[in-house]
Design a protein around this motif. Structure first.
Motif, PDB file in Angstrom:
ATOM      1  N   GLN A 223       8.385   7.732  -1.709  1.00 51.57           N
ATOM      2  CA  GLN A 223       6.817   7.406  -1.752  1.00 51.57           C
ATOM      3  C   GLN A 223       5.854   8.794  -1.508  1.00 51.57           C
ATOM      4  O   GLN A 223       4.878   8.541  -2.075  1.00 51.57           O
ATOM      5  CB  GLN A 223       6.643   6.466  -0.375  1.00 51.57           C
ATOM      6  N   SER A 227       2.800   9.472  -3.683  1.00 52.88           N
ATOM      7  CA  SER A 227       1.369   9.853  -3.140  1.00 52.88           C
ATOM      8  C   SER A 227       0.932  10.979  -3.421  1.00 52.88           C
ATOM      9  O   SER A 227      -0.409  11.492  -3.764  1.00 52.88           O
ATOM     10  CB  SER A 227       1.322   9.396  -1.644  1.00 52.88           C
ATOM     11  N   SER A 236      -8.133   7.999  -5.415  1.00 53.96           N
ATOM     12  CA  SER A 236      -8.063   7.699  -3.984  1.00 53.96           C
ATOM     13  C   SER A 236      -7.096   6.715  -3.730  1.00 53.96           C
ATOM     14  O   SER A 236      -6.756   6.320  -2.447  1.00 53.96           O
ATOM     15  CB  SER A 236      -9.517   7.214  -3.695  1.00 53.96           C
ATOM     16  N   ASN A 237      -6.315   6.138  -4.658  1.00 57.82           N
ATOM     17  CA  ASN A 237      -5.212   4.986  -4.259  1.00 57.82           C
ATOM     18  C   ASN A 237      -4.006   5.669  -4.942  1.00 57.82           C
ATOM     19  O   ASN A 237      -4.137   6.396  -5.611  1.00 57.82           O
ATOM     20  CB  ASN A 237      -5.548   3.674  -5.057  1.00 57.82           C
ATOM     21  N   ASN A 238      -2.985   5.121  -4.288  1.00 56.57           N
ATOM     22  CA  ASN A 238      -1.720   5.355  -4.804  1.00 56.57           C
ATOM     23  C   ASN A 238      -1.560   4.926  -6.200  1.00 56.57           C
ATOM     24  O   ASN A 238      -1.588   3.425  -6.556  1.00 56.57           O
ATOM     25  CB  ASN A 238      -0.657   5.225  -4.145  1.00 56.57           C
TER      26      ASN A 238
HETATM   27  C1  LIG Z   1      -0.177   6.390  -0.407  1.00 56.25           C
HETATM   28  O1  LIG Z   1       1.219   6.165  -0.022  1.00 56.25           O
HETATM   29  C2  LIG Z   1       1.248   7.167   1.190  1.00 56.25           C
HETATM   30  C3  LIG Z   1       2.921   7.237   1.518  1.00 56.25           C
HETATM   31  O2  LIG Z   1       3.477   6.109   1.252  1.00 56.25           O
HETATM   32  C4  LIG Z   1       0.771   6.625   2.523  1.00 56.25           C
HETATM   33  O3  LIG Z   1       1.127   7.255   3.618  1.00 56.25           O
HETATM   34  C5  LIG Z   1      -0.853   6.299   2.138  1.00 56.25           C
HETATM   35  O4  LIG Z   1      -1.525   5.798   3.186  1.00 56.25           O
HETATM   36  C6  LIG Z   1      -1.173   5.703   0.906  1.00 56.25           C
HETATM   37  N1  LIG Z   1      -2.424   5.763   0.315  1.00 56.25           N
HETATM   38  C7  LIG Z   1      -3.205   4.803   0.252  1.00 56.25           C
HETATM   39  C8  LIG Z   1      -4.596   5.063  -0.098  1.00 56.25           C
HETATM   40  O5  LIG Z   1      -2.849   3.510   0.111  1.00 56.25           O
END
Ligand SMILES: *[C@@H]1O[C@H](CO)[C@@H](O)[C@H](O)[C@H]1NC(C)=O
Ligand SMILES: *[C@@H]1O[C@H](CO)[C@@H](O)[C@H](O)[C@H]1NC(C)=O
Ligand SMILES: *[C@@H]1O[C@H](CO)[C@@H](O)[C@H](O)[C@H]1NC(C)=O
Length: 454
Positions: A223, A227, A236-238
């Motif tokens: 993960q 990210s 801004s999103n994953n």
């Molecule tokens: C993206 O993934 C990371 C790791 O899992 C997480 O900490 C983060 O909140 C996520 N970002 C979004 C914008 O969802």
């Protein structure tokens, strides 16, 4: 464990790691980057050794080899996704990206000229890999290979897939400086090569795998790669894991096709990201083809038996071929590695122990790059019969003594009980494929039950 650990792999890892330090804010396109380890899509030259040499006081009698095909093009599905999904992804990169302009522009300008017809075919770099391997054999062992092709002296057998037959053909051309008169023999149904009839085996582009693979894929480590790549694109999103996997495929294929290049998509991965993705693939092969699979050691038995029988014939003074050459795929090489006990770890690879296993022996990048090969050479030496086993041209230390050039008899004595076992066949595979979850006693029970009711 049959043999001592594969020391050379660990040594190579240490040397490699000390040269790699990735600083934040570096510009991938402007720096000579030395990330070269990409699991089963590593380029052969990045990891191969130089131990394929004639020892003094020894005459080579036979070279026995199993080679994976050379660098190839991706699957049909992956090519399609490069042309569709990846082209959409490259437009998503934003001004928020912390990368340098050169890296951003390289991604924005990225494109692919692959066509569906290319899928799974041997690529130019793959031709080069098999060609240069044949030329090295010819140079090191002129007494065996400075001669014309003679069907009684040289055995060729290939998987029928075009990338394997093309690899066999270029190897033949380079060894004998001529084209084969007719197509080289292939096999669809031969225990020595046709491992695909075992349902336990996965295709080398399939990323689905065991529970441990799935668990690691959903772990904080993977993960964090997702990210980090998303952040480097200025999103801004994953992204999804599948998006990142596709980006990784483009990066490592292009690196394998053009080893001197800096593929656009590679800029998104830190060295640590690549180590995490490498571990994910190591887990995949560990559980599908190797020590993590309860049948892993059995898969390589028929082909190891073939090698040992060839060598026994030489030791008995029979007339034997100078070269026995097999061409196949990842599972073919891994099955031999596993049956021979090479690159085995004392602690199993798990989704939960990536950090602890950083120094592991089981590293697909070193074991199974493109054109990976297992070569066994039988020598007659002043001190008697000797053998050497090489993985990607690194001599493998064998037996308790960790010899690299080993007396033949102890090797024969160790392997004899294994190859003379009645279960040294792939017969068990067909039963797996037909009824994976119902065992025979259940069938017998259902049969008796049905008869009694009648
Ligand atoms: C993206 O993934 C990371 C790791 O899992 C997480 O900490 C983060 O909140 C996520 N970002 C979004 C914008 O969802
Ligand atoms: C595709 O691009 C590569 C690298 O730019 C080039 O070497 C190759 O010849 C091209 N292939 C075709 C079919 O145009
Ligand atoms: C033969 O192989 C089977 C399956 O790998 C194993 O369970 C058995 O112990 C072996 N038998 C001998 C005598 O080594």
């Amino acid at each position: 464990m049959l043999w001592t650990k594969c020391l050379l792999l660990s040594t190579a890892t240490v040397i490699y790691r000390s040269r790699e330090t990735v600083q934040a804010g570096t510009c991938y396109q402007r720096e000579s980057n030395s990330n070269r380890l990409y699991g089963s899509k590593t380029s052969y030259a990045a990891v191969s050794g130089v131990d394929l040499q004639k020892p003094s006081d020894c005459t080579p009698i036979q070279v026995w080899m199993m080679s994976r095909h050379g660098t190839r093009y991706p699957s049909r599905e992956t090519i399609t996704e490069f042309k569709t999904k990846l082209n959409l992804l490259k437009a998503k990169i934003t001004e928020q990206s912390p990368m340098c302009w050169d890296d951003i522009n390289a991604i924005r300008n990225w494109n692919t000229n692959l066509t569906i017809q290319d899928h799974y075919m041997l690529q130019a770099q793959g031709i080069e890999e098999l060609k240069t391997l044949a030329l090295r054999l010819k140079r090191q062992f002129p007494n065996l290979f400075s001669t014309n092709y003679d069907a009684s002296k040289f055995k060729f057998l290939s998987s029928p897939k075009p990338r394997a037959t093309a690899s066999a053909t270029v190897f033949f051309q380079s060894l004998f400086n001529t084209n084969p008169e007719k197509d080289l023999p292939t096999t669809k149904n031969d225990d020595r090569i046709s491992l695909s009839k075992c349902k336990v085996i996965v295709d080398d582009d399939a990323m689905d795998g065991s529970e441990e693979v799935n668990k690691f894929q959903n772990s904080p480590s993977v993960q964090s790669v997702v990210s980090s790549v998303s952040m480097k694109m200025g999103l801004s999103n994953n992204l999804t894991y599948n998006d990142v996997q596709l980006i990784f495929e483009s990066c490592r294929y292009e690196k394998a096709w053009y080893p001197q290049s800096s593929p656009a998509w590679c800029a998104l991965f830190s060295h640590n990201d690549l180590e995490i993705l490498e571990y994910l693939e190591d887990l995949k092969y560990y559980y599908s083809n190797a020590y993590g699979n309860p049948n892993g050691e059995r898969l390589g038995c028929p082909i190891v038996k073939d090698m040992i029988n060839n060598f026994k014939n030489i030791a008995r003074g029979q007339i034997t071929p100078s070269g026995v050459f097999y061409f196949g795929h990842t599972p073919n090489v891994l099955s031999i590695v596993t049956r021979m006990g090479i690159a085995k770890d004392n602690i199993p690879l798990l989704s939960s122990n990536f950090e602890k296993q950083r120094g592991r022996n089981w590293r697909t990048s070193f074991i199974d790059p493109f054109a990976s090969n297992f070569i066994a050479v039988f020598y007659k030496c002043r001190e008697g019969n000797k053998v050497m086993f090489l993985l990607n041209e690194h001599a493998i230390p064998m037996t308790k003594e960790s010899c690299k050039l080993c007396p033949w008899e102890p090797i024969e004595n160790t392997l004899n009980p294994i190859i003379s076992n009645q279960s040294c066949t792939l017969d068990f595979c067909s039963s797996f494929a037909l009824c994976p979850s119902i065992n025979t006693s259940v069938i017998v029970f259902i049969f008796i039950f049905t008869v009694l009711k009648m």
